[in-house]
Enzyme design. Structure first.
Site, PDB file in Angstrom:
ATOM      1  N   GLY A   8       7.945   5.418   1.436  1.00 17.87           N
ATOM      2  CA  GLY A   8       8.446   4.398   0.491  1.00 17.87           C
ATOM      3  C   GLY A   8       8.652   5.014  -0.880  1.00 17.87           C
ATOM      4  O   GLY A   8       8.433   4.364  -1.903  1.00 17.87           O
ATOM      5  N   GLY A  11      10.859   3.302  -3.728  1.00 20.99           N
ATOM      6  CA  GLY A  11      10.531   1.945  -4.186  1.00 20.99           C
ATOM      7  C   GLY A  11       9.981   1.923  -5.600  1.00 20.99           C
ATOM      8  O   GLY A  11       9.999   2.928  -6.321  1.00 20.99           O
ATOM      9  N   ASP A  54      10.627   6.332   8.549  1.00 21.85           N
ATOM     10  CA  ASP A  54      10.498   4.884   8.736  1.00 21.85           C
ATOM     11  C   ASP A  54       9.075   4.655   9.244  1.00 21.85           C
ATOM     12  O   ASP A  54       8.700   5.173  10.300  1.00 21.85           O
ATOM     13  CB  ASP A  54      11.539   4.430   9.767  1.00 21.85           C
ATOM     14  CG  ASP A  54      11.483   2.930  10.015  1.00 21.85           C
ATOM     15  OD1 ASP A  54      10.432   2.307   9.748  1.00 21.85           O
ATOM     16  OD2 ASP A  54      12.504   2.387  10.482  1.00 21.85           O
ATOM     17  N   ILE A  55       8.308   3.867   8.502  1.00 19.44           N
ATOM     18  CA  ILE A  55       6.883   3.696   8.830  1.00 19.44           C
ATOM     19  C   ILE A  55       6.679   3.053  10.202  1.00 19.44           C
ATOM     20  O   ILE A  55       5.616   3.190  10.802  1.00 19.44           O
ATOM     21  CB  ILE A  55       6.179   2.890   7.717  1.00 19.44           C
ATOM     22  CG1 ILE A  55       4.657   3.031   7.826  1.00 19.44           C
ATOM     23  CG2 ILE A  55       6.582   1.414   7.748  1.00 19.44           C
ATOM     24  CD1 ILE A  55       3.887   2.686   6.604  1.00 19.44           C
ATOM     25  N   TYR A 143       1.551 -11.862   3.223  1.00 23.53           N
ATOM     26  CA  TYR A 143       1.330 -10.634   2.437  1.00 23.53           C
ATOM     27  C   TYR A 143      -0.172 -10.389   2.299  1.00 23.53           C
ATOM     28  O   TYR A 143      -0.662  -9.281   2.564  1.00 23.53           O
ATOM     29  CB  TYR A 143       1.982 -10.818   1.070  1.00 23.53           C
ATOM     30  CG  TYR A 143       1.843  -9.661   0.114  1.00 23.53           C
ATOM     31  CD1 TYR A 143       2.452  -8.444   0.362  1.00 23.53           C
ATOM     32  CD2 TYR A 143       1.128  -9.813  -1.077  1.00 23.53           C
ATOM     33  CE1 TYR A 143       2.351  -7.392  -0.548  1.00 23.53           C
ATOM     34  CE2 TYR A 143       1.031  -8.771  -1.984  1.00 23.53           C
ATOM     35  CZ  TYR A 143       1.640  -7.566  -1.715  1.00 23.53           C
ATOM     36  OH  TYR A 143       1.544  -6.534  -2.613  1.00 23.53           O
ATOM     37  N   LYS A 147      -2.648  -7.433   3.751  1.00 21.08           N
ATOM     38  CA  LYS A 147      -3.443  -6.595   2.843  1.00 21.08           C
ATOM     39  C   LYS A 147      -4.919  -6.594   3.240  1.00 21.08           C
ATOM     40  O   LYS A 147      -5.567  -5.537   3.231  1.00 21.08           O
ATOM     41  CB  LYS A 147      -3.267  -7.053   1.380  1.00 21.08           C
ATOM     42  CG  LYS A 147      -1.893  -6.740   0.796  1.00 21.08           C
ATOM     43  CD  LYS A 147      -1.607  -5.242   0.830  1.00 21.08           C
ATOM     44  CE  LYS A 147      -0.263  -4.861   0.275  1.00 21.08           C
ATOM     45  NZ  LYS A 147       0.102  -3.452   0.530  1.00 21.08           N
TER      46      LYS A 147
HETATM   47  C1  AKB Z   1       3.566  -9.309  -5.655  1.00 22.23           C
HETATM   48  O1  AKB Z   1       3.727 -10.094  -6.598  1.00 22.23           O
HETATM   49  O2  AKB Z   1       3.790  -9.590  -4.476  1.00 22.23           O
HETATM   50  C2  AKB Z   1       2.997  -7.951  -5.969  1.00 22.23           C
HETATM   51  C3  AKB Z   1       1.513  -7.940  -5.893  1.00 22.23           C
HETATM   52  C4  AKB Z   1       0.720  -8.553  -6.961  1.00 22.23           C
HETATM   53  O3  AKB Z   1       0.964  -7.425  -4.972  1.00 22.23           O
HETATM   54  N1  AKB Z   1       3.442  -7.513  -7.252  1.00 22.23           N
END
Ligand code: AKB
Length: 326
Positions: A8, A11, A54-55, A143, A147
């Site tokens: 990446g 990015g 490509d991951i 997301y 994480k």
């Molecule tokens: C997002 O807003 O998705 C990122 C984060 C805080 O991980 N910048």
């Protein structure tokens, strides 16, 4: 660190981290891993090797690691929070499937691995003020789910297979170089572009919504410093809270107005981003990072604002007077 693969590399973080690593490790191969369509350009392309990585393709990761005898992998491939909500399956494939591919190559080849986590790894039940290092992590976004999974998987590979995995939980990152794409904290970058261009800013995040933010030079130092830290001092690995400033839209708006008094802002709240922001902490307690590897940010809100405005005025070719800039 000697030979490093950045997955990446074109990015928001990768483009600057790759250049900083090339400056700090001039004798090693610092390999810019990219996907077709996001090729490195300019100085990033000219100053060192690059490879298609490509991951989601473990073969490509392994090939680059073998070819350049890579000892450290920076895994920066991810879909940011708002865009991940629109494509949850892809967010999982890249964030978790991709990390698994990286960890397997690292296990086989003896590489250290850095994978950033985020303030997005916390959720509504997390204490919102001075969020502790070890606390409730029940995010409601895909997301955040990727994480937290990444933190757990990375710790598992460290304990079970001895892979040297390390990480920090990044706040919103503010930079004048590359734009973020699809994050909840992006407004804190966009506001500077509007201010410097002399445009009215439409703020997608409501007044009173506090989130941790960090200037990119501090974020890059954190990413390098944690990988160089003395392993014997580390009680935690994946992932450390790091912090430098926390503000709501009014605070950043008023700070920019100290430099550009005519700057104007109105609110046009984006329900998705607002919902995500409301579930995230107001400010993190980063004392573990400070104690275990001497983390200390260099930029506060004022220093960051001054530097952002100066750098953006040059980048955008804006010559109007910036009242407080010297
Ligand atoms: C997002 O807003 O998705 C990122 C984060 C805080 O991980 N910048």
């Amino acid at each position: 660190m000697k030979n490093v693969l950045i997955i990446g590399a074109t990015g928001q973080i990768g483009s600057e981290l790759t250049m900083m690593l090339r400056r700090q490790y001039p004798t090693g191969d610092i390999v810019a891993g990219y996907i077709p369509g996001a090729e490195p350009k300019g100085e990033l392309a000219d100053s060192g090797p690059s490879a298609i990585v490509d991951i989601t393709d473990p073969g490509q990761i392994g090939e680059a690691v073998r070819k350049y005898n890579v000892d450290t992998i920076y895994n920066l491939a991810a879909l940011l929070s708002a865009v991940a909500e629109a494509r949850p399956q892809l967010a999982w494939k890249v964030g978790v499937g991709g990390l698994y591919n990286v960890l397997e190559v690292a296990r086989e080849r003896g590489c250290a691995v850095f994978t950033p986590s985020s303030i997005g790894s916390f959720g509504p039940e997390t204490p919102h003020d001075a969020t502790p290092q070890d606390t409730i992590q029940r995010p409601r976004t895909i997301y955040g789910v990727t994480k937290v999974t990444g933190e757990l998987l990375s710790d598992y590979y460290a304990r079970r297979f001895g892979v040297d995995t390390r990480s920090v939980r990044f706040p919103g990152l503010i930079s004048h170089v590359a734009l973020p794409g699809g994050g909840t904290t992006d407004y804190a970058v966009d506001i500077f572009y509007s201010a410097v261009k002399g445009e009215k800013f439409k703020c997608p995040i409501a007044k009173g919504t506090y989130m941790d933010m960090m200037y990119m030079p501090d974020a890059l130092r954190a990413a390098i410093q944690i990988m160089e830290a003395d392993a014997d001092r580390l009680i935690h690995r994946n992932s450390f809270n790091v912090a430098s400033m926390s503000f709501d839209p009014e605070i950043i708006y008023n700070k920019i107005k100290e430099y550009i008094p005519e700057f104007a802002m109105e609110y046009d709240v984006d329900p998705l981003r607002q919902h995500i922001a409301d579930s995230w902490p107001n400010s993190l307690d980063d004392s573990c990072a400070r104690n275990e590897w001497d983390w200390k940010p260099a930029y506060d809100l004022d220093a960051m604002t001054r530097d952002m405005i100066e750098k953006l005025r040059i980048k955008l070719g804006v010559t109007e007077n910036c009242h407080a800039c010297v």
